[in-house]
Design a protein around this motif. Structure first.
Motif, PDB file in Angstrom:
ATOM      1  N   GLY A  96      21.184  44.373  37.441  1.00  0.00           N
ATOM      2  CA  GLY A  96      21.785  43.182  36.863  1.00  0.00           C
ATOM      3  C   GLY A  96      22.239  42.189  37.909  1.00  0.00           C
ATOM      4  N   VAL A  97      21.946  40.917  37.672  1.00  0.00           N
ATOM      5  CA  VAL A  97      22.408  39.837  38.546  1.00  0.00           C
ATOM      6  C   VAL A  97      23.875  39.561  38.207  1.00  0.00           C
ATOM      7  CG1 VAL A  97      22.114  37.426  39.218  1.00  0.00           C
ATOM      8  CG2 VAL A  97      20.099  38.825  38.667  1.00  0.00           C
ATOM      9  N   CYS A  98      24.733  39.664  39.217  1.00  0.00           N
ATOM     10  CA  CYS A  98      26.174  39.486  39.021  1.00  0.00           C
ATOM     11  C   CYS A  98      26.695  38.432  39.980  1.00  0.00           C
ATOM     12  CB  CYS A  98      26.901  40.802  39.257  1.00  0.00           C
ATOM     13  SG  CYS A  98      26.396  42.121  38.133  1.00  0.00           S
ATOM     14  N   TRP A  99      27.445  37.456  39.446  1.00  0.00           N
ATOM     15  CA  TRP A  99      27.987  36.388  40.290  1.00  0.00           C
ATOM     16  C   TRP A  99      29.498  36.270  40.176  1.00  0.00           C
ATOM     17  CZ3 TRP A  99      24.795  35.822  36.154  1.00  0.00           C
ATOM     18  CH2 TRP A  99      25.322  35.203  35.030  1.00  0.00           C
ATOM     19  N   ASN A 100      30.120  37.094  39.337  1.00  0.00           N
ATOM     20  CA  ASN A 100      31.582  37.153  39.299  1.00  0.00           C
ATOM     21  C   ASN A 100      31.995  38.522  38.752  1.00  0.00           C
ATOM     22  OD1 ASN A 100      31.761  37.067  36.376  1.00  0.00           O
ATOM     23  ND2 ASN A 100      31.576  34.847  36.459  1.00  0.00           N
ATOM     24  N   SER A 101      33.276  38.811  38.799  1.00  0.00           N
ATOM     25  CA  SER A 101      33.752  40.144  38.412  1.00  0.00           C
ATOM     26  C   SER A 101      33.582  40.431  36.925  1.00  0.00           C
ATOM     27  CB  SER A 101      35.216  40.311  38.823  1.00  0.00           C
ATOM     28  OG  SER A 101      35.309  40.331  40.230  1.00  0.00           O
ATOM     29  N   GLU A 102      33.745  39.412  36.083  1.00  0.00           N
ATOM     30  CA  GLU A 102      33.609  39.637  34.645  1.00  0.00           C
ATOM     31  C   GLU A 102      32.172  40.014  34.274  1.00  0.00           C
ATOM     32  OE1 GLU A 102      34.578  37.520  30.355  1.00  0.00           O
ATOM     33  OE2 GLU A 102      34.602  36.288  32.151  1.00  0.00           O
ATOM     34  N   GLN A 143      34.156  37.857  47.464  1.00  0.00           N
ATOM     35  CA  GLN A 143      33.824  37.990  46.053  1.00  0.00           C
ATOM     36  C   GLN A 143      32.787  39.107  45.851  1.00  0.00           C
ATOM     37  OE1 GLN A 143      32.223  34.386  44.355  1.00  0.00           O
ATOM     38  NE2 GLN A 143      32.640  35.051  42.268  1.00  0.00           N
ATOM     39  N   ALA A 144      31.813  39.191  46.748  1.00  0.00           N
ATOM     40  CA  ALA A 144      30.787  40.228  46.654  1.00  0.00           C
ATOM     41  C   ALA A 144      31.403  41.622  46.781  1.00  0.00           C
ATOM     42  CB  ALA A 144      29.718  40.005  47.723  1.00  0.00           C
ATOM     43  N   ILE A 145      32.319  41.789  47.716  1.00  0.00           N
ATOM     44  CA  ILE A 145      32.991  43.083  47.883  1.00  0.00           C
ATOM     45  C   ILE A 145      33.785  43.432  46.621  1.00  0.00           C
ATOM     46  CG2 ILE A 145      34.844  44.269  49.141  1.00  0.00           C
ATOM     47  CD1 ILE A 145      33.809  42.754  51.670  1.00  0.00           C
ATOM     48  N   LYS A 146      34.475  42.457  46.065  1.00  0.00           N
ATOM     49  CA  LYS A 146      35.231  42.698  44.834  1.00  0.00           C
ATOM     50  C   LYS A 146      34.292  43.096  43.698  1.00  0.00           C
ATOM     51  CE  LYS A 146      38.552  40.727  41.625  1.00  0.00           C
ATOM     52  NZ  LYS A 146      39.291  39.556  41.188  1.00  0.00           N
ATOM     53  N   MET A 147      33.140  42.441  43.595  1.00  0.00           N
ATOM     54  CA  MET A 147      32.181  42.786  42.550  1.00  0.00           C
ATOM     55  C   MET A 147      31.648  44.208  42.730  1.00  0.00           C
ATOM     56  SD  MET A 147      30.078  39.231  41.805  1.00  0.00           S
ATOM     57  CE  MET A 147      29.199  39.298  43.348  1.00  0.00           C
ATOM     58  N   VAL A 148      31.400  44.600  43.967  1.00  0.00           N
ATOM     59  CA  VAL A 148      30.949  45.972  44.224  1.00  0.00           C
ATOM     60  C   VAL A 148      32.017  46.959  43.768  1.00  0.00           C
ATOM     61  CG1 VAL A 148      30.381  47.637  46.047  1.00  0.00           C
ATOM     62  CG2 VAL A 148      29.303  45.373  46.037  1.00  0.00           C
ATOM     63  N   VAL A 176      34.278  46.496  41.429  1.00  0.00           N
ATOM     64  CA  VAL A 176      34.273  46.478  39.954  1.00  0.00           C
ATOM     65  C   VAL A 176      33.089  47.295  39.441  1.00  0.00           C
ATOM     66  CG1 VAL A 176      33.929  44.995  37.921  1.00  0.00           C
ATOM     67  CG2 VAL A 176      35.535  44.306  39.722  1.00  0.00           C
ATOM     68  N   PHE A 177      31.934  47.116  40.040  1.00  0.00           N
ATOM     69  CA  PHE A 177      30.719  47.832  39.636  1.00  0.00           C
ATOM     70  C   PHE A 177      30.935  49.343  39.723  1.00  0.00           C
ATOM     71  CE2 PHE A 177      26.344  49.346  40.170  1.00  0.00           C
ATOM     72  CZ  PHE A 177      25.668  48.620  39.206  1.00  0.00           C
ATOM     73  N   ILE A 178      31.487  49.778  40.849  1.00  0.00           N
ATOM     74  CA  ILE A 178      31.715  51.209  41.085  1.00  0.00           C
ATOM     75  C   ILE A 178      32.723  51.790  40.093  1.00  0.00           C
ATOM     76  CG2 ILE A 178      32.747  52.859  42.710  1.00  0.00           C
ATOM     77  CD1 ILE A 178      31.703  50.931  44.942  1.00  0.00           C
ATOM     78  N   ASN A 179      33.742  51.033  39.787  1.00  0.00           N
ATOM     79  CA  ASN A 179      34.867  51.550  39.002  1.00  0.00           C
ATOM     80  C   ASN A 179      34.773  51.314  37.503  1.00  0.00           C
ATOM     81  OD1 ASN A 179      36.475  52.673  41.166  1.00  0.00           O
ATOM     82  ND2 ASN A 179      36.677  50.563  41.867  1.00  0.00           N
ATOM     83  N   THR A 203      30.017  41.333  36.274  1.00  0.00           N
ATOM     84  CA  THR A 203      29.811  42.648  36.870  1.00  0.00           C
ATOM     85  C   THR A 203      30.355  43.740  35.949  1.00  0.00           C
ATOM     86  OG1 THR A 203      29.976  41.685  39.081  1.00  0.00           O
ATOM     87  CG2 THR A 203      30.257  44.076  38.898  1.00  0.00           C
ATOM     88  N   HIS A 204      31.568  43.545  35.461  1.00  0.00           N
ATOM     89  CA  HIS A 204      32.191  44.521  34.569  1.00  0.00           C
ATOM     90  C   HIS A 204      31.326  44.748  33.322  1.00  0.00           C
ATOM     91  CE1 HIS A 204      35.453  46.682  32.557  1.00  0.00           C
ATOM     92  NE2 HIS A 204      35.174  45.950  31.498  1.00  0.00           N
ATOM     93  N   LEU A 205      30.892  43.667  32.703  1.00  0.00           N
ATOM     94  CA  LEU A 205      30.102  43.787  31.480  1.00  0.00           C
ATOM     95  C   LEU A 205      28.712  44.363  31.742  1.00  0.00           C
ATOM     96  CD1 LEU A 205      31.178  40.476  29.724  1.00  0.00           C
ATOM     97  CD2 LEU A 205      31.831  42.822  29.095  1.00  0.00           C
ATOM     98  N   THR A 206      28.153  44.080  32.903  1.00  0.00           N
ATOM     99  CA  THR A 206      26.840  44.622  33.263  1.00  0.00           C
ATOM    100  C   THR A 206      26.893  46.146  33.346  1.00  0.00           C
ATOM    101  OG1 THR A 206      26.221  42.593  34.404  1.00  0.00           O
ATOM    102  CG2 THR A 206      25.020  44.570  35.032  1.00  0.00           C
ATOM    103  N   ARG A 207      27.990  46.666  33.856  1.00  0.00           N
ATOM    104  CA  ARG A 207      28.165  48.131  33.892  1.00  0.00           C
ATOM    105  C   ARG A 207      28.585  48.667  32.525  1.00  0.00           C
ATOM    106  NH1 ARG A 207      26.828  51.877  35.407  1.00  0.00           N
ATOM    107  NH2 ARG A 207      28.746  53.046  35.659  1.00  0.00           N
ATOM    108  N   GLN A 208      29.587  48.041  31.918  1.00  0.00           N
ATOM    109  CA  GLN A 208      30.157  48.554  30.680  1.00  0.00           C
ATOM    110  C   GLN A 208      29.156  48.536  29.516  1.00  0.00           C
ATOM    111  OE1 GLN A 208      33.218  46.177  28.693  1.00  0.00           O
ATOM    112  NE2 GLN A 208      34.454  48.043  28.506  1.00  0.00           N
ATOM    113  N   HIS A 209      28.391  47.469  29.387  1.00  0.00           N
ATOM    114  CA  HIS A 209      27.492  47.323  28.246  1.00  0.00           C
ATOM    115  C   HIS A 209      26.044  47.696  28.552  1.00  0.00           C
ATOM    116  CE1 HIS A 209      30.214  44.240  25.974  1.00  0.00           C
ATOM    117  NE2 HIS A 209      30.837  45.376  26.243  1.00  0.00           N
TER     118      HIS A 209
END
Length: 144
Positions: free
Chosen positions: A84-90, A115-120, A122-125, A92-98
């Motif tokens: 999934g292409v992710c450009w913000n934390s929200e 921002q990229a580190i924060k997204m990673v 979020v992705f992991i968690n 990213t969260h939905l890409t993993r969750q849904h």
């Protein structure tokens, strides 16, 4: 946790920062990306990452290029990959969750390194929610 990471010429600084961040957390990283800004063909770095994810050799993958679209298109050719292409934390969260994404694709030209580190993170968690989403992702792979 194990991670494969790959990037083209748009992402060596991003990759270095993400690898350092994850190694400090105790992650094992396989690095397939370039370390220079010299022009490079992103599929050369995507295929090994996507192959690792598809084969279950790693817990997840990270791909970085200018827009993240090319790396996502390439990775999603693999049967068991959901990139999934992710450009913000929200997102990213939905890409993993849904979508139970197993590869995060980061657009280096449209996000900051922090921002990229924060997204990673979020992705992991973020856990996959399952339920109606499981039914949907089960319909993604082609059965030939």
């Amino acid at each position: 946790m194990t991670v494969s990471i790959g990037n083209d010429h748009a992402g060596p600084e991003y990759k270095s920062a993400i690898v350092k961040h994850l190694e400090e957390k105790g992650f094992s990283i396989t690095n397939y990306g370039t370390d220079t800004t010299n022009s490079a063909d992103y599929p050369d770095f995507v295929h090994p990452v996507a192959s690792d994810v598809d084969a279950g050799k790693v817990d997840f993958g990270i791909l970085i290029c200018g827009t993240a679209n090319g790396v996502a298109m390439t990775a999603n050719k693999y049967q068991k990959v959901r990139a999934g292409v992710c450009w913000n934390s929200e997102i990213t969260h939905l890409t993993r969750q849904h979508n139970d994404a197993n590869i995060i694709c980061i657009p280096a030209r449209f996000t900051s390194i922090l921002q990229a580190i924060k997204m990673v993170d979020v992705f992991i968690n973020t856990e996959f929610e399952g339920g109606r989403h499981k039914r949907r992702i089960d319909k993604i792979p082609l059965s030939c």
